[in-house]
Design a protein around this motif. Structure first.
Motif, PDB file in Angstrom:
ATOM      1  N   SER A  27       0.834  -1.206   0.000  1.00 16.03           N
ATOM      2  CA  SER A  27       0.000   0.000   0.000  1.00 16.03           C
ATOM      3  C   SER A  27       0.869   1.256   0.000  1.00 16.03           C
ATOM      4  N   LYS A  28       0.321   2.342  -0.523  1.00 17.63           N
ATOM      5  CA  LYS A  28       1.029   3.621  -0.545  1.00 17.63           C
ATOM      6  C   LYS A  28       0.605   4.487   0.633  1.00 17.63           C
ATOM      7  N   LEU A  29       1.578   5.175   1.202  1.00 16.42           N
ATOM      8  CA  LEU A  29       1.306   6.175   2.230  1.00 16.42           C
ATOM      9  C   LEU A  29       0.969   7.478   1.515  1.00 16.42           C
ATOM     10  N   LEU A  30      -0.273   7.939   1.657  1.00 19.67           N
ATOM     11  CA  LEU A  30      -0.737   9.114   0.916  1.00 19.67           C
ATOM     12  C   LEU A  30      -0.586  10.406   1.707  1.00 19.67           C
ATOM     13  N   LEU A  31      -1.125  10.415   2.923  1.00 23.82           N
ATOM     14  CA  LEU A  31      -1.140  11.626   3.740  1.00 23.82           C
ATOM     15  C   LEU A  31      -0.627  11.333   5.140  1.00 23.82           C
ATOM     16  N   ILE A  32       0.032  12.317   5.741  1.00 24.06           N
ATOM     17  CA  ILE A  32       0.346  12.301   7.169  1.00 24.06           C
ATOM     18  C   ILE A  32      -0.299  13.535   7.772  1.00 24.06           C
ATOM     19  N   GLN A  33      -1.092  13.331   8.830  1.00 24.16           N
ATOM     20  CA  GLN A  33      -1.761  14.440   9.491  1.00 24.16           C
ATOM     21  C   GLN A  33      -1.163  14.638  10.885  1.00 24.16           C
ATOM     22  N   LEU A  34      -0.909  15.893  11.225  1.00 23.71           N
ATOM     23  CA  LEU A  34      -0.407  16.248  12.547  1.00 23.71           C
ATOM     24  C   LEU A  34      -1.348  17.277  13.160  1.00 23.71           C
ATOM     25  N   GLY A  35      -1.559  17.168  14.475  1.00 21.13           N
ATOM     26  CA  GLY A  35      -2.447  18.109  15.153  1.00 21.13           C
ATOM     27  C   GLY A  35      -1.893  18.526  16.497  1.00 21.13           C
ATOM     28  N   THR A  36      -2.064  19.797  16.841  1.00 22.13           N
ATOM     29  CA  THR A  36      -1.592  20.310  18.128  1.00 22.13           C
ATOM     30  C   THR A  36      -2.738  20.356  19.128  1.00 22.13           C
ATOM     31  N   GLU A  37      -2.382  20.487  20.393  1.00 19.82           N
ATOM     32  CA  GLU A  37      -3.398  20.583  21.438  1.00 19.82           C
ATOM     33  C   GLU A  37      -4.206  21.871  21.297  1.00 19.82           C
ATOM     34  N   GLN A  38      -3.626  22.881  20.648  1.00 15.96           N
ATOM     35  CA  GLN A  38      -4.310  24.163  20.468  1.00 15.96           C
ATOM     36  C   GLN A  38      -5.349  24.120  19.343  1.00 15.96           C
ATOM     37  N   GLY A  39      -5.430  22.980  18.634  1.00 12.17           N
ATOM     38  CA  GLY A  39      -6.455  22.837  17.607  1.00 12.17           C
ATOM     39  C   GLY A  39      -5.995  23.115  16.196  1.00 12.17           C
ATOM     40  N   ASN A  40      -4.689  23.167  15.961  1.00  8.52           N
ATOM     41  CA  ASN A  40      -4.167  23.357  14.608  1.00  8.52           C
ATOM     42  C   ASN A  40      -3.853  21.999  13.979  1.00  8.52           C
ATOM     43  N   GLN A  41      -4.156  21.875  12.684  1.00  6.22           N
ATOM     44  CA  GLN A  41      -3.860  20.629  11.979  1.00  6.22           C
ATOM     45  C   GLN A  41      -3.063  20.915  10.709  1.00  6.22           C
ATOM     46  N   ALA A  42      -2.166  19.996  10.390  1.00  3.86           N
ATOM     47  CA  ALA A  42      -1.415  20.062   9.132  1.00  3.86           C
ATOM     48  C   ALA A  42      -1.604  18.737   8.410  1.00  3.86           C
ATOM     49  N   VAL A  43      -1.905  18.800   7.115  1.00  3.24           N
ATOM     50  CA  VAL A  43      -2.080  17.599   6.295  1.00  3.24           C
ATOM     51  C   VAL A  43      -0.986  17.598   5.231  1.00  3.24           C
ATOM     52  N   ILE A  44      -0.144  16.568   5.243  1.00  4.27           N
ATOM     53  CA  ILE A  44       1.021  16.503   4.358  1.00  4.27           C
ATOM     54  C   ILE A  44       0.756  15.523   3.221  1.00  4.27           C
ATOM     55  N   ASP A  45       0.881  15.996   1.998  1.00  4.18           N
ATOM     56  CA  ASP A  45       0.805  15.125   0.822  1.00  4.18           C
ATOM     57  C   ASP A  45       2.170  14.457   0.677  1.00  4.18           C
ATOM     58  N   HIS A 138      -6.098   5.412  -4.540  1.00  3.50           N
ATOM     59  CA  HIS A 138      -6.216   6.825  -4.926  1.00  3.50           C
ATOM     60  C   HIS A 138      -5.061   7.264  -5.831  1.00  3.50           C
ATOM     61  N   LYS A 139      -5.398   8.077  -6.819  1.00  3.51           N
ATOM     62  CA  LYS A 139      -4.406   8.709  -7.692  1.00  3.51           C
ATOM     63  C   LYS A 139      -4.843  10.142  -7.951  1.00  3.51           C
ATOM     64  N   GLY A 140      -3.869  11.015  -8.172  1.00  2.00           N
ATOM     65  CA  GLY A 140      -4.200  12.396  -8.502  1.00  2.00           C
ATOM     66  C   GLY A 140      -4.345  13.271  -7.274  1.00  2.00           C
ATOM     67  N   PRO A 141      -4.840  14.505  -7.466  1.00  2.00           N
ATOM     68  CA  PRO A 141      -4.971  15.454  -6.351  1.00  2.00           C
ATOM     69  C   PRO A 141      -6.072  15.027  -5.381  1.00  2.00           C
ATOM     70  N   PHE A 142      -5.976  15.549  -4.160  1.00  2.00           N
ATOM     71  CA  PHE A 142      -6.966  15.231  -3.132  1.00  2.00           C
ATOM     72  C   PHE A 142      -8.077  16.274  -3.138  1.00  2.00           C
ATOM     73  N   THR A 143      -9.281  15.825  -2.849  1.00  2.00           N
ATOM     74  CA  THR A 143     -10.421  16.741  -2.793  1.00  2.00           C
ATOM     75  C   THR A 143     -10.444  17.449  -1.445  1.00  2.00           C
ATOM     76  N   ASP A 144     -11.189  18.558  -1.379  1.00  6.00           N
ATOM     77  CA  ASP A 144     -11.349  19.271  -0.107  1.00  6.00           C
ATOM     78  C   ASP A 144     -11.982  18.361   0.942  1.00  6.00           C
ATOM     79  N   GLU A 145     -12.900  17.509   0.494  1.00  6.94           N
ATOM     80  CA  GLU A 145     -13.569  16.587   1.415  1.00  6.94           C
ATOM     81  C   GLU A 145     -12.568  15.604   2.020  1.00  6.94           C
ATOM     82  N   GLN A 146     -11.650  15.097   1.205  1.00  7.58           N
ATOM     83  CA  GLN A 146     -10.640  14.161   1.700  1.00  7.58           C
ATOM     84  C   GLN A 146      -9.691  14.842   2.688  1.00  7.58           C
ATOM     85  N   ILE A 147      -9.292  16.065   2.376  1.00  2.81           N
ATOM     86  CA  ILE A 147      -8.366  16.792   3.251  1.00  2.81           C
ATOM     87  C   ILE A 147      -9.036  17.102   4.592  1.00  2.81           C
ATOM     88  N   LYS A 148     -10.305  17.509   4.561  1.00  2.00           N
ATOM     89  CA  LYS A 148     -11.030  17.785   5.809  1.00  2.00           C
ATOM     90  C   LYS A 148     -11.184  16.512   6.635  1.00  2.00           C
TER      91      LYS A 148
END
Length: 429
Positions: A27-45, A138-148
């Motif tokens: 399987s391919k690793l697509l996204l890595i998500q990180l989140g802080t206790e303050q409520g910030n999130q980062a989504v890495i392609d 999955h192939k190609g760009p990610f949708t806003d729904e997927q990122i959320k």
């Protein structure tokens, strides 16, 4: 983003991944998500960043492998394996909300430990997992729904972990939880490394099991055929794998009723027909469950090894490890089967085991002198108790036993089929 992580000064980070599947080797690793206790999130392609720029991956690896960096995950073992296999990054300090919840409800609940289940149970959020399947292949760009969707998976982990830890502390399970978290990476490495199975040895065992199964069937025929119904040609009708058919036949042979024909029932009965049936089933299972089909089904085509799934918590009511696909903890006791799992050239297998741990503790706390003597002298506990009950030696080849006060090692099986009687007594069955 890396600079922002550094400024957090190793504060705990929520972490999750999105992948094309569950197999870390294909399987391919697509996204890595990180989140802080303050409520910030980062989504890495991953493919566009870490998978494209080696210098960025190197810097990311340094940050992620910082010895004081804590990560909060849900089902941490999966993400640990995917990140290690795909990027060569080894996360060191993991906390797992799924393991925390399983410890809290140990023995009471088998299901309902998904992130969506727990955020709902603790009134944190109602997460939908319907978007998850869109990441498969999955192939190609990610949708806003997927990122959320990906960002939401880390948005509530800090809050969920806090409320779970309150319950953990209240139940005085904090030391247990910390220990379980420490071995998440160990368990993940066990699964990634897998086991090497010698095909030639395994195939030879199947041939032997088929011969033994046929011999045991012939022995069964001597006990059962005279009690069976006949077909139109006068031949006996019997299916030794049918519990429904066997029960009345066994009751006729034994002269009394029995509650069933399961192993736990039959092991308590001393009768040659029952012993023959148990042996037949043992060899039949070796043929059907542990034959060459086992090798073909479970050896991974990419690694050439078997990669069982090991369940830390939740697989058993007792809290013991369990395994599946395949059950690597249920390989036949026969040393020839165990010997087929080999170390590859240049490596060795080192084994360690708390032998009979439950009975050792029972002997210690009961202070029964006869029971304590068993373990002080290194005797076979089940064989020794069976010997006391039957008033005749019960021992397996290679086990220690007492002969007029002298400890000896058995050179052959002696009434070994009676050993389960001692086992049933020891475990209060």
């Amino acid at each position: 983003m890396l600079e922002a992580i550094r400024r957090l000064d190793n504060a705990p980070l929520a972490l999750d991944t999105e992948t094309t599947g569950l197999d870390p080797f294909t399987s391919k690793l697509l996204l890595i998500q990180l989140g802080t206790e303050q409520g910030n999130q980062a989504v890495i392609d991953v493919q566009k960043t870490l998978g494209t720029f080696p210098e960025l991956l190197s810097e990311f690896k340094t940050v992620m492998e910082h010895p004081q960096q804590v990560f909060i995950l849900h089902n941490a073992k999966f993400d640990y394996k995917m990140i290690k296999q795909s990027l060569g990054i080894e996360l060191l300090y993991l906390k797992d909300t799924m393991i925390a919840a399983q410890l809290i409800r140990a023995g009471l609940q088998k299901k309902g430990f998904g992130l969506d289940d727990l955020t709902h149970d603790y009134n944190l959020a109602d997460l939908s997992k319907s978007v998850r399947q869109t990441f498969e292949n999955h192939k190609g760009p990610f949708t806003d729904e997927q990122i959320k969707y990906a960002a939401d998976d880390v948005a509530y982990l800090h809050k969920l972990h806090k409320v779970l830890v309150l319950d953990i502390v209240d139940l005085k399970l904090d030391s247990v939880y910390n220990l379980e978290c420490e071995v998440i990476s160990v368990t993940g490495d066990m699964e990634l490394n897998g086991l090497h199975l010698d095909f030639a040895k395994w195939s030879a065992l199947e041939a032997t099991a088929k011969k033994e199964s046929l011999l045991k069937k012939q022995e069964l025929d001597k006990h059962f055929l005279q009690h069976c119904e006949k077909d139109l040609f006068g031949d006996p009708i019997v299916n030794y794998n049918s519990h429904v058919q066997l029960k009345p036949l066994l009751e006729q042979i034994l002269g009394h009723s029995i509650p069933g024909t399961g192993k736990e029932v039959l092991e308590r009965i001393v009768h040659p027909a029952v012993r023959a049936l148990l042996k037949y089933r043992e060899y039949e299972k070796r043929v059907t469950t542990y034959g060459t089909g086992f090798y073909k089904e479970h050896v991974h085509p990419k690694t050439g090894r078997i990669h069982p799934t090991f369940v830390q918590v939740g697989g058993t009511d007792s809290g013991r490890y369990s395994s599946r696909e395949p059950n690597a903890q249920n390989i036949p006791r026969d040393t020839n089967y165990r010997a087929a799992f080999t170390a590859e050239k240049g490596w060795k297998i080192v084994g360690a085991d708390y032998a009979g741990m439950e009975l050792v503790l029972l002997a210690e706390f009961s202070e029964d002198p006869e029971f304590k003597k068993i373990f002080d002298l290194g005797l076979d506990a089940h064989g020794h108790v069976a010997t006391m009950i039957q008033d005749k030696l019960v021992i397996r080849k290679g086990d220690k036993y007492l002969d007029k006060g002298i400890v000896k090692v058995a050179t052959e099986d002696v009434n070994a089929d009676l050993r389960p009687i001692g086992k049933n007594i020891n475990f209060g069955r």
